[in-house]
Design a protein around this motif. Sequence first.
Motif, mmCIF file in Angstrom:
data_model
loop_
_atom_site.group_PDB
_atom_site.id
_atom_site.type_symbol
_atom_site.label_atom_id
_atom_site.label_comp_id
_atom_site.label_asym_id
_atom_site.label_seq_id
_atom_site.Cartn_x
_atom_site.Cartn_y
_atom_site.Cartn_z
ATOM 1 N N LEU A 1 0.827 -1.213 0.000
ATOM 2 C CA LEU A 1 0.000 0.000 0.000
ATOM 3 C C LEU A 1 0.858 1.258 0.000
ATOM 4 O O LEU A 1 0.540 2.241 -0.674
ATOM 5 N N LEU A 2 1.940 1.230 0.755
ATOM 6 C CA LEU A 2 2.837 2.389 0.784
ATOM 7 C C LEU A 2 3.489 2.596 -0.581
ATOM 8 O O LEU A 2 3.667 3.731 -1.033
ATOM 9 N N LYS A 3 3.812 1.485 -1.251
ATOM 10 C CA LYS A 3 4.384 1.567 -2.596
ATOM 11 C C LYS A 3 3.360 2.155 -3.576
ATOM 12 O O LYS A 3 3.685 3.037 -4.391
ATOM 13 N N ILE A 4 2.125 1.661 -3.500
ATOM 14 C CA ILE A 4 1.064 2.150 -4.374
ATOM 15 C C ILE A 4 0.831 3.637 -4.143
ATOM 16 O O ILE A 4 0.628 4.412 -5.086
ATOM 17 N N ASN A 5 0.865 4.026 -2.876
ATOM 18 C CA ASN A 5 0.690 5.435 -2.540
ATOM 19 C C ASN A 5 1.745 6.295 -3.233
ATOM 20 O O ASN A 5 1.448 7.345 -3.815
ATOM 21 N N GLN A 6 2.975 5.826 -3.209
ATOM 22 C CA GLN A 6 4.078 6.578 -3.824
ATOM 23 C C GLN A 6 3.926 6.669 -5.332
ATOM 24 O O GLN A 6 3.957 7.764 -5.914
ATOM 25 N N VAL A 7 3.755 5.513 -5.990
ATOM 26 C CA VAL A 7 3.713 5.526 -7.461
ATOM 27 C C VAL A 7 2.434 6.161 -7.975
ATOM 28 O O VAL A 7 2.415 6.758 -9.057
ATOM 29 N N GLY A 8 1.341 6.042 -7.182
ATOM 30 C CA GLY A 8 0.087 6.659 -7.593
ATOM 31 C C GLY A 8 0.179 8.173 -7.605
ATOM 32 O O GLY A 8 -0.222 8.829 -8.575
ATOM 33 N N PHE A 9 0.735 8.754 -6.549
ATOM 34 C CA PHE A 9 0.871 10.204 -6.508
ATOM 35 C C PHE A 9 1.887 10.698 -7.531
ATOM 36 O O PHE A 9 1.737 11.796 -8.085
ATOM 37 N N ASP A 10 2.921 9.907 -7.787
ATOM 38 C CA ASP A 10 3.868 10.276 -8.847
ATOM 39 C C ASP A 10 3.158 10.370 -10.190
ATOM 40 O O ASP A 10 3.395 11.286 -10.987
ATOM 41 N N PHE A 11 2.262 9.402 -10.443
ATOM 42 C CA PHE A 11 1.510 9.371 -11.689
ATOM 43 C C PHE A 11 0.596 10.608 -11.780
ATOM 44 O O PHE A 11 0.598 11.325 -12.788
ATOM 45 N N PHE A 12 -0.176 10.863 -10.727
ATOM 46 C CA PHE A 12 -1.105 11.987 -10.743
ATOM 47 C C PHE A 12 -0.375 13.316 -10.863
ATOM 48 O O PHE A 12 -0.873 14.261 -11.479
ATOM 49 N N ASP A 13 0.810 13.393 -10.274
ATOM 50 C CA ASP A 13 1.569 14.639 -10.297
ATOM 51 C C ASP A 13 1.980 15.028 -11.712
ATOM 52 O O ASP A 13 2.204 16.209 -12.000
ATOM 53 N N ASN A 14 2.056 14.050 -12.610
ATOM 54 C CA ASN A 14 2.461 14.305 -13.995
ATOM 55 C C ASN A 14 1.277 14.543 -14.929
ATOM 56 O O ASN A 14 1.470 14.756 -16.129
ATOM 57 N N LEU A 15 0.064 14.509 -14.391
ATOM 58 C CA LEU A 15 -1.122 14.733 -15.211
ATOM 59 C C LEU A 15 -1.455 16.227 -15.272
ATOM 60 O O LEU A 15 -1.204 16.961 -14.314
ATOM 61 N N PRO A 16 -2.060 16.673 -16.375
ATOM 62 C CA PRO A 16 -2.578 18.043 -16.402
ATOM 63 C C PRO A 16 -3.629 18.210 -15.300
ATOM 64 O O PRO A 16 -4.461 17.319 -15.092
ATOM 65 N N VAL A 17 -3.595 19.314 -14.592
ATOM 66 C CA VAL A 17 -4.498 19.523 -13.464
ATOM 67 C C VAL A 17 -5.954 19.344 -13.869
ATOM 68 O O VAL A 17 -6.746 18.716 -13.159
ATOM 69 N N LYS A 18 -6.323 19.865 -15.034
ATOM 70 C CA LYS A 18 -7.725 19.827 -15.453
ATOM 71 C C LYS A 18 -8.211 18.406 -15.740
ATOM 72 O O LYS A 18 -9.415 18.178 -15.830
ATOM 73 N N GLU A 19 -7.289 17.430 -15.858
ATOM 74 C CA GLU A 19 -7.684 16.055 -16.151
ATOM 75 C C GLU A 19 -7.630 15.138 -14.927
ATOM 76 O O GLU A 19 -8.077 13.997 -14.997
ATOM 77 N N ARG A 20 -7.098 15.605 -13.825
ATOM 78 C CA ARG A 20 -6.820 14.713 -12.695
ATOM 79 C C ARG A 20 -8.059 14.035 -12.123
ATOM 80 O O ARG A 20 -8.000 12.898 -11.674
ATOM 81 N N LYS A 21 -9.187 14.728 -12.148
ATOM 82 C CA LYS A 21 -10.413 14.137 -11.600
ATOM 83 C C LYS A 21 -11.025 13.099 -12.532
ATOM 84 O O LYS A 21 -11.993 12.435 -12.169
ATOM 85 N N ASP A 22 -10.462 12.933 -13.713
ATOM 86 C CA ASP A 22 -10.965 11.933 -14.667
ATOM 87 C C ASP A 22 -10.336 10.558 -14.449
ATOM 88 O O ASP A 22 -10.708 9.600 -15.124
ATOM 89 N N TYR A 23 -9.388 10.456 -13.527
ATOM 90 C CA TYR A 23 -8.627 9.217 -13.357
ATOM 91 C C TYR A 23 -9.006 8.476 -12.076
ATOM 92 O O TYR A 23 -9.374 9.094 -11.063
ATOM 93 N N THR A 24 -8.899 7.148 -12.149
ATOM 94 C CA THR A 24 -9.162 6.277 -10.996
ATOM 95 C C THR A 24 -8.038 5.267 -10.879
ATOM 96 O O THR A 24 -7.637 4.657 -11.877
ATOM 97 N N ILE A 25 -7.528 5.084 -9.661
ATOM 98 C CA ILE A 25 -6.526 4.050 -9.417
ATOM 99 C C ILE A 25 -7.203 2.874 -8.727
ATOM 100 O O ILE A 25 -8.058 3.052 -7.853
#
Length: 252
Positions: free
Chosen positions: A91-115
């Motif tokens: 879970l800690l690993k997922i938390n890290q890689v998930g936020f890394d992924f979201f951090d690279n998304l355009p802000v206006k698209e972030r709410k369109d994604y689900t992990i």
Amino acid sequence: MEKFNSFFSDKNTIADITDKDIAQTENYLEVVRTFAKLTYQSVYIIDYYQRNFEYVSDNPLFLCGLSSKQVQELGYDFYFQHVGEQDLNLLLKINQVGFDFFDNLPVKERKDYTISYDFHIINEKKNSILINHKLTPLFLNEEGKIWKAMCIVSLSPNDASGNITISKVNSTSIAEFNLGNNRWETTEKVKLSEREIQILILYARGLTINEIADKIFISPDTVKFHRRKLFEKMDVSNITEALSYAKNKKLI
């Protein structure tokens, strides 16, 4: 406290909430509570500013013998009490890689994604249950960081922890995280024909092969043919697994 804080990424640390941020949330919990009444899945809300659970539904799957109020009060401590060490590290690993992924998304698209990912929780009877956990942003602050997120918990159709994916609304592709090489890999979603979707929906309603055949004016053998094709596409062995797969991947 150090382990607790490891669930919160520096890339999504929220230092302040503005009046404009707060204006987004007016009465939203009433909608969440209503949604929770309509689904068999567990629902809870994470507040990354307060670093707690803002809401937890009464569905017993996720509660591990506790009340929803107790789980809400525990917040992330719930995981430390009801997830084994191996899956907690996952879970800690997922938390890290998930936020890394979201951090690279355009802000206006972030709410369109689900992990989505799977891990075991240990219930009040000390039984280990594999659950599927989906998280999607509800509100971003003015900087574009995830302020509140909705989490949906259901039984996993898989056999082991992991299965980490990120999907975007209306996209034909899906990002899968490979724990072996520590990388995100993009694959195409399974594509179902209209007939295959129709048959899955009728199976989900509890109809038999013969009833499905009568309903859509084809022979039972044709229903079986489409069912075999579904199993091949999804790499599953029975209709229960196919339905779980389809619901988990939002194919129906």
